[in-house]
Design an enzyme around this catalytic site. Structure first.
Site, PDB file in Angstrom:
ATOM      1  N   VAL A 142       3.286  26.822   0.906  1.00  0.00           N
ATOM      2  CA  VAL A 142       3.412  26.869   2.368  1.00  0.00           C
ATOM      3  C   VAL A 142       4.896  26.775   2.701  1.00  0.00           C
ATOM      4  CG1 VAL A 142       2.901  25.632   4.515  1.00  0.00           C
ATOM      5  CG2 VAL A 142       1.154  25.819   2.736  1.00  0.00           C
TER       6      VAL A 142
ATOM      7  N   GLY B 263       0.768  -1.241   0.000  1.00  0.00           N
ATOM      8  CA  GLY B 263       0.000   0.000   0.000  1.00  0.00           C
ATOM      9  C   GLY B 263       0.796   1.285   0.000  1.00  0.00           C
TER      10      GLY B 263
ATOM     11  N   HIS C 240     -10.146   0.185  -6.237  1.00  0.00           N
ATOM     12  CA  HIS C 240     -10.614  -0.726  -7.303  1.00  0.00           C
ATOM     13  C   HIS C 240      -9.484  -1.073  -8.261  1.00  0.00           C
ATOM     14  CE1 HIS C 240     -11.868   3.451  -7.826  1.00  0.00           C
ATOM     15  NE2 HIS C 240     -11.660   3.341  -9.114  1.00  0.00           N
TER      16      HIS C 240
ATOM     17  N   GLU D 187      -3.199  25.646  -1.784  1.00  0.00           N
ATOM     18  CA  GLU D 187      -2.782  24.726  -2.850  1.00  0.00           C
ATOM     19  C   GLU D 187      -1.666  25.384  -3.659  1.00  0.00           C
ATOM     20  OE1 GLU D 187      -3.496  21.534  -4.290  1.00  0.00           O
ATOM     21  OE2 GLU D 187      -1.997  22.265  -5.709  1.00  0.00           O
TER      22      GLU D 187
ATOM     23  N   HIS E 172     -36.388   7.804 -18.390  1.00  0.00           N
ATOM     24  CA  HIS E 172     -36.768   9.175 -18.061  1.00  0.00           C
ATOM     25  C   HIS E 172     -37.682   9.176 -16.840  1.00  0.00           C
ATOM     26  CE1 HIS E 172     -37.863  13.346 -18.597  1.00  0.00           C
ATOM     27  NE2 HIS E 172     -39.129  13.002 -18.472  1.00  0.00           N
TER      28      HIS E 172
HETATM   29  P1  FAD Z   1      -3.523  -0.721   1.388  1.00  0.00           P
HETATM   30  O1  FAD Z   1      -4.994  -0.632   1.424  1.00  0.00           O
HETATM   31  O2  FAD Z   1      -2.735   0.434   1.885  1.00  0.00           O
HETATM   32  O3  FAD Z   1      -3.151  -2.027   2.220  1.00  0.00           O
HETATM   33  C1  FAD Z   1      -1.843  -2.379   2.496  1.00  0.00           C
HETATM   34  C2  FAD Z   1      -1.820  -3.193   3.759  1.00  0.00           C
HETATM   35  O4  FAD Z   1      -0.522  -3.755   3.886  1.00  0.00           O
HETATM   36  C3  FAD Z   1      -2.058  -2.370   5.011  1.00  0.00           C
HETATM   37  O5  FAD Z   1      -3.122  -2.908   5.762  1.00  0.00           O
HETATM   38  C4  FAD Z   1      -0.735  -2.468   5.790  1.00  0.00           C
HETATM   39  O6  FAD Z   1      -0.928  -2.541   7.198  1.00  0.00           O
HETATM   40  C5  FAD Z   1      -0.165  -3.768   5.254  1.00  0.00           C
HETATM   41  N1  FAD Z   1       1.295  -3.849   5.335  1.00  0.00           N
HETATM   42  C6  FAD Z   1       2.201  -2.950   4.860  1.00  0.00           C
HETATM   43  N2  FAD Z   1       3.460  -3.384   5.081  1.00  0.00           N
HETATM   44  C7  FAD Z   1       3.340  -4.589   5.720  1.00  0.00           C
HETATM   45  C8  FAD Z   1       4.261  -5.534   6.220  1.00  0.00           C
HETATM   46  N3  FAD Z   1       5.591  -5.338   6.123  1.00  0.00           N
HETATM   47  N4  FAD Z   1       3.790  -6.645   6.818  1.00  0.00           N
HETATM   48  C9  FAD Z   1       2.450  -6.873   6.950  1.00  0.00           C
HETATM   49  N5  FAD Z   1       1.523  -6.007   6.483  1.00  0.00           N
HETATM   50  C10 FAD Z   1       1.959  -4.887   5.876  1.00  0.00           C
HETATM   51  N6  FAD Z   1      -9.664   4.753  -3.037  1.00  0.00           N
HETATM   52  C11 FAD Z   1     -10.802   4.565  -3.724  1.00  0.00           C
HETATM   53  O7  FAD Z   1     -10.807   3.848  -4.741  1.00  0.00           O
HETATM   54  N7  FAD Z   1     -11.978   5.138  -3.334  1.00  0.00           N
HETATM   55  C12 FAD Z   1     -12.047   5.936  -2.243  1.00  0.00           C
HETATM   56  O8  FAD Z   1     -13.116   6.434  -1.911  1.00  0.00           O
HETATM   57  C13 FAD Z   1     -10.862   6.161  -1.501  1.00  0.00           C
HETATM   58  N8  FAD Z   1     -10.875   6.938  -0.411  1.00  0.00           N
HETATM   59  C14 FAD Z   1      -9.737   7.107   0.315  1.00  0.00           C
HETATM   60  C15 FAD Z   1      -9.776   7.939   1.424  1.00  0.00           C
HETATM   61  C16 FAD Z   1      -8.648   8.150   2.176  1.00  0.00           C
HETATM   62  C17 FAD Z   1      -8.713   9.047   3.385  1.00  0.00           C
HETATM   63  C18 FAD Z   1      -7.439   7.500   1.812  1.00  0.00           C
HETATM   64  C19 FAD Z   1      -6.200   7.689   2.636  1.00  0.00           C
HETATM   65  C20 FAD Z   1      -7.378   6.682   0.700  1.00  0.00           C
HETATM   66  C21 FAD Z   1      -8.525   6.481  -0.064  1.00  0.00           C
HETATM   67  N9  FAD Z   1      -8.522   5.692  -1.206  1.00  0.00           N
HETATM   68  C22 FAD Z   1      -9.668   5.526  -1.938  1.00  0.00           C
HETATM   69  C23 FAD Z   1      -7.300   5.020  -1.671  1.00  0.00           C
HETATM   70  C24 FAD Z   1      -7.319   3.535  -1.246  1.00  0.00           C
HETATM   71  O9  FAD Z   1      -7.447   3.461   0.149  1.00  0.00           O
HETATM   72  C25 FAD Z   1      -6.050   2.837  -1.709  1.00  0.00           C
HETATM   73  O10 FAD Z   1      -5.857   3.047  -3.083  1.00  0.00           O
HETATM   74  C26 FAD Z   1      -6.127   1.358  -1.439  1.00  0.00           C
HETATM   75  O11 FAD Z   1      -6.340   1.091  -0.072  1.00  0.00           O
HETATM   76  C27 FAD Z   1      -4.846   0.658  -1.902  1.00  0.00           C
HETATM   77  O12 FAD Z   1      -4.930  -0.709  -1.652  1.00  0.00           O
HETATM   78  P2  FAD Z   1      -3.620  -1.598  -1.398  1.00  0.00           P
HETATM   79  O13 FAD Z   1      -4.130  -2.977  -1.142  1.00  0.00           O
HETATM   80  O14 FAD Z   1      -2.649  -1.374  -2.464  1.00  0.00           O
HETATM   81  O15 FAD Z   1      -2.962  -1.024  -0.071  1.00  0.00           O
HETATM   82  P1  NAI Z   2      -3.841  14.394  -4.335  1.00  0.00           P
HETATM   83  O1  NAI Z   2      -2.711  14.055  -5.210  1.00  0.00           O
HETATM   84  O2  NAI Z   2      -5.216  14.107  -4.768  1.00  0.00           O
HETATM   85  O3  NAI Z   2      -3.811  15.966  -4.016  1.00  0.00           O
HETATM   86  C1  NAI Z   2      -2.706  16.563  -3.412  1.00  0.00           C
HETATM   87  C2  NAI Z   2      -2.739  18.046  -3.707  1.00  0.00           C
HETATM   88  O4  NAI Z   2      -1.774  18.653  -2.887  1.00  0.00           O
HETATM   89  C3  NAI Z   2      -2.392  18.373  -5.154  1.00  0.00           C
HETATM   90  O5  NAI Z   2      -3.345  19.280  -5.661  1.00  0.00           O
HETATM   91  C4  NAI Z   2      -1.000  18.982  -5.048  1.00  0.00           C
HETATM   92  O6  NAI Z   2      -0.758  19.952  -6.039  1.00  0.00           O
HETATM   93  C5  NAI Z   2      -1.061  19.603  -3.664  1.00  0.00           C
HETATM   94  N1  NAI Z   2       0.239  19.793  -3.031  1.00  0.00           N
HETATM   95  C6  NAI Z   2       1.306  18.951  -3.027  1.00  0.00           C
HETATM   96  N2  NAI Z   2       2.305  19.476  -2.303  1.00  0.00           N
HETATM   97  C7  NAI Z   2       1.866  20.665  -1.821  1.00  0.00           C
HETATM   98  C8  NAI Z   2       2.443  21.666  -0.988  1.00  0.00           C
HETATM   99  N3  NAI Z   2       3.668  21.543  -0.490  1.00  0.00           N
HETATM  100  N4  NAI Z   2       1.712  22.757  -0.700  1.00  0.00           N
HETATM  101  C9  NAI Z   2       0.445  22.906  -1.199  1.00  0.00           C
HETATM  102  N5  NAI Z   2      -0.149  21.992  -1.989  1.00  0.00           N
HETATM  103  C10 NAI Z   2       0.549  20.878  -2.283  1.00  0.00           C
HETATM  104  O7  NAI Z   2      -3.502  13.713  -2.925  1.00  0.00           O
HETATM  105  P2  NAI Z   2      -4.398  13.473  -1.636  1.00  0.00           P
HETATM  106  O8  NAI Z   2      -5.579  14.351  -1.623  1.00  0.00           O
HETATM  107  O9  NAI Z   2      -3.447  13.502  -0.495  1.00  0.00           O
HETATM  108  O10 NAI Z   2      -4.886  11.989  -1.859  1.00  0.00           O
HETATM  109  C11 NAI Z   2      -3.935  10.956  -2.074  1.00  0.00           C
HETATM  110  C12 NAI Z   2      -4.494   9.895  -2.929  1.00  0.00           C
HETATM  111  O11 NAI Z   2      -5.391   9.071  -2.183  1.00  0.00           O
HETATM  112  C13 NAI Z   2      -5.354  10.369  -4.098  1.00  0.00           C
HETATM  113  O12 NAI Z   2      -4.567  10.809  -5.173  1.00  0.00           O
HETATM  114  C14 NAI Z   2      -6.095   9.123  -4.433  1.00  0.00           C
HETATM  115  O13 NAI Z   2      -5.267   8.285  -5.175  1.00  0.00           O
HETATM  116  C15 NAI Z   2      -6.355   8.522  -3.057  1.00  0.00           C
HETATM  117  N6  NAI Z   2      -7.702   8.903  -2.598  1.00  0.00           N
HETATM  118  C16 NAI Z   2      -8.776   8.581  -3.369  1.00  0.00           C
HETATM  119  C17 NAI Z   2     -10.042   8.949  -3.001  1.00  0.00           C
HETATM  120  C18 NAI Z   2     -11.181   8.621  -3.888  1.00  0.00           C
HETATM  121  O14 NAI Z   2     -11.009   7.815  -4.797  1.00  0.00           O
HETATM  122  N7  NAI Z   2     -12.350   9.200  -3.661  1.00  0.00           N
HETATM  123  C19 NAI Z   2     -10.297   9.668  -1.757  1.00  0.00           C
HETATM  124  C20 NAI Z   2      -9.090   9.985  -1.032  1.00  0.00           C
HETATM  125  C21 NAI Z   2      -7.860   9.586  -1.440  1.00  0.00           C
END
Ligand code: FAD
Ligand code: NAI
Length: 470
Positions: free
Chosen positions: A243, A150, A326, A209, A449
């Site tokens: 910032v 992740g 996904h 931003e 519709h």
């Molecule tokens: P992760 O979900 O990060 O899972 C990795 C796992 O590996 C973790 O549980 C971690 O504990 C474990 N791990 C790591 N290293 C080790 C190790 N050495 N040993 C054992 N375990 C380990 N994506 C969407 O598509 N829709 C959304 O609405 C969305 N909302 C988000 C909101 C937020 C606030 C954040 C932060 C992310 C969001 N994302 C969303 C992004 C999404 O969460 C990630 O893209 C997704 O979880 C990635 O899946 P992954 O399996 O690659 O990794």
């Molecule tokens: P992001 O990449 O979406 O947005 C980060 C923003 O911070 C950008 O606009 C960038 O220009 C700005 N930025 C970077 N450095 C900066 C600085 N020093 N000062 C001011 N602005 C700065 O990243 P975010 O929002 O942290 O989300 C991370 C990732 O998590 C997303 O890209 C997405 O892949 C995943 N995610 C997906 C969601 C969803 O699918 N609904 C919801 C939340 C997260």
């Protein structure tokens, strides 16, 4: 280290990438182990990402509607009160049910789950160090290893997360009081989703931003609408602003920022830093194992998700591509099927993105600026929700559907939506792109519709300049 086991596949990480890969591999007859250092399954997405954020977005939208969105429908409500504790515990309950559900699925599919931190011990073995003090470690042996570890929030060197006052998304999902003034660094997906939660609950929200627009490379017509609507909702934006410093002073967080050579300060009670996420592979021993990274620090893989060590594979946020749940899950399925000797394919251009603000923002494929950069000739059609009957009945008319199609072949190149329930509307467009459909295909499909998805049909008709209801 004590104990040895032999597996066909050892998966590191039980996020949407890892747990889905483990289940698919088990379905295909492999003996599978999954190592996860968290006590609960589901990774970032279920524990501290997609699910808790969407639970709070849903609840805060209800609060906002009850407080000020119902009068227009002739529903008078008074004395609306926020019970933040109840809202947070509902979110935790949703998370608990889903993470337990994944544990149940892994068990049902006979995947052996090991709680502990995994490290590559050799190209075919993984050491597991349990979190519990005094508990015995073990070594798992496997023909293949899949890393799905992740990503993690990027920290600013001068604003270390304390997860109370200077928070990443994780802390922003746990605030026990509504901040008076929330400062957000980063106008991306997390900044706007979690900014929306706290704005709806009453916080003043200021977003800083560095780029001149919201949502990075997303189509400018869409981000301009988003900026206008969020500003109407009470967000304050400082775009094109850098910032330069953050300090804690008298119980407040003071952010120093620079725009056009001018320095100014912002004072808030909580600072959310949402400037992107970095691939997370800390402590996995990749260097010693010879697993190579790309210049962005992501694990380098070939088209079969194989790393530079032939028995080690990687998927999800820790490799290149969009950091989406996904996407990670599709890669999990694809890698398991490839390991079982099947042919598997992911159409990366057809991966939908959704921002769950209100209005929602969703897209699949390219925006106009990207197509221009690529020198591709396209035709565009767009349709405003103001003209969509269902949106009118809902009283939700902000936004637009925009369709971009190849000028010569009419093949869909991008579909972008900002508007009510864009998350549901985009599914049709993603399917159409997966099937290589044209704008004409969408225009000729019968849409019920009155539905919001009629806006897709009208925008598709607009590509050929023959929209009916505009
Ligand atoms: P992760 O979900 O990060 O899972 C990795 C796992 O590996 C973790 O549980 C971690 O504990 C474990 N791990 C790591 N290293 C080790 C190790 N050495 N040993 C054992 N375990 C380990 N994506 C969407 O598509 N829709 C959304 O609405 C969305 N909302 C988000 C909101 C937020 C606030 C954040 C932060 C992310 C969001 N994302 C969303 C992004 C999404 O969460 C990630 O893209 C997704 O979880 C990635 O899946 P992954 O399996 O690659 O990794
Ligand atoms: P992001 O990449 O979406 O947005 C980060 C923003 O911070 C950008 O606009 C960038 O220009 C700005 N930025 C970077 N450095 C900066 C600085 N020093 N000062 C001011 N602005 C700065 O990243 P975010 O929002 O942290 O989300 C991370 C990732 O998590 C997303 O890209 C997405 O892949 C995943 N995610 C997906 C969601 C969803 O699918 N609904 C919801 C939340 C997260």
């Amino acid at each position: 280290m004590a104990g040895t086991e032999m597996y066909d596949l050892i998966v590191i990480g039980a996020g949407p990438g890892g747990y889905v890969a483990a289940i698919r591999a088990a379905q295909l007859g492999m003996k599978v182990a999954c190592v996860e250092k968290r006590p609960t399954m589901g990774g970032t997405c279920l524990n501290i990402g997609c699910i808790p954020s969407k639970a709070l977005l849903e609840s805060s939208e209800h609060f906002h509607m009850a407080s000020s969105g119902l009068a227009v429908h002739g529903v008078k409500v008074s004395g609306v009160k926020l019970d933040l504790k109840a809202m947070l515990s509902r979110k935790d309950k949703v998370v608990g049910e889903l993470t337990n559900g994944v544990a149940g699925l892994l068990k049902k599919n006979k995947v052996d789950v090991f709680e502990g931190t995994a490290k590559l011990a050799s190209p075919t073995s993984v050491s597991v160090t349990p979190a519990k003090k005094g508990a015995k470690g073990r070594t798992l042996n496997g023909k293949q290893i899949l890393i799905a570890s992740g990503s993690d929030a990027i920290e600013l060197p001068f604003a270390k997360f304390d997860e109370k006052q200077i928070v990443s998304s994780t802390g922003a999902l746990e605030l026990t009081t509504v901040p008076k003034h929330l400062i957000v660094i980063g106008a991306g997906v997390i900044g706007l989703e979690l900014g929306s939660v706290w704005r709806r609950l009453g916080a003043e929200v200021t977003v800083v931003e560095m780029l001149p627009k919201l949502f990075g490379p997303l189509d400018r017509q869409i981000t301009n609408i988003a900026q206008r609507v969020f500003t109407k909702q009470g967000f304050t934006f400082h775009l094109g602003t850098r910032v330069t410093g953050v300090e804690k002073k008298d119980g407040q967080v003071v952010v120093t920022a620079q725009k056009d050579g001018e320095t100014f300060k912002l004072k808030g009670d909580v600072l959310l830093v949402a400037i992107g996420r970095r691939p997370y592979a800390d402590g996995l021993g990749l260097g010693e194992a010879g697993v190579e990274l790309d210049p962005q620090g992501r694990i380098q893989v070939d088209a079969d998700f194989r790393t530079s060590v032939p028995s080690v594979y990687a998927i999800g946020d820790v490799i290149a591509g969009p950091m989406l749940a996904h996407k990670a899950s599709e890669e999990g399925i694809a890698v398991a099927e490839k390991l079982a000797g099947k042919i598997s394919h992911i159409t990366y251009e057809a991966i939908p993105w959704i921002v769950y603000t209100w209005p929602e923002i969703a897209w699949v494929g390219h925006g106009e600026e990207e197509l221009k950069e690529q020198g591709r000739k396209y035709r565009a059609g767009s349709y405003p929700f103001l003209a969509n009957p269902r949106a009118k009945t809902m009283g939700e008319t902000d936004g637009v559907v925009k369709i971009l199609a190849d000028a010569a072949t009419d093949r869909l190149l991008g579909v972008l939506v900002i508007g009510p329930r864009a998350s549901d509307i985009i599914a049709e467009a993603a399917l159409a792109m997966e099937f290589g459909a044209s704008a004409e295909d969408l225009a000729r499909s019968v849409h019920a519709h009155p539905t919001l998805s009629e806006a897709i049909k009208e925008a598709a008709l607009g590509v050929a300049k023959r929209a009916i209801h505009l």
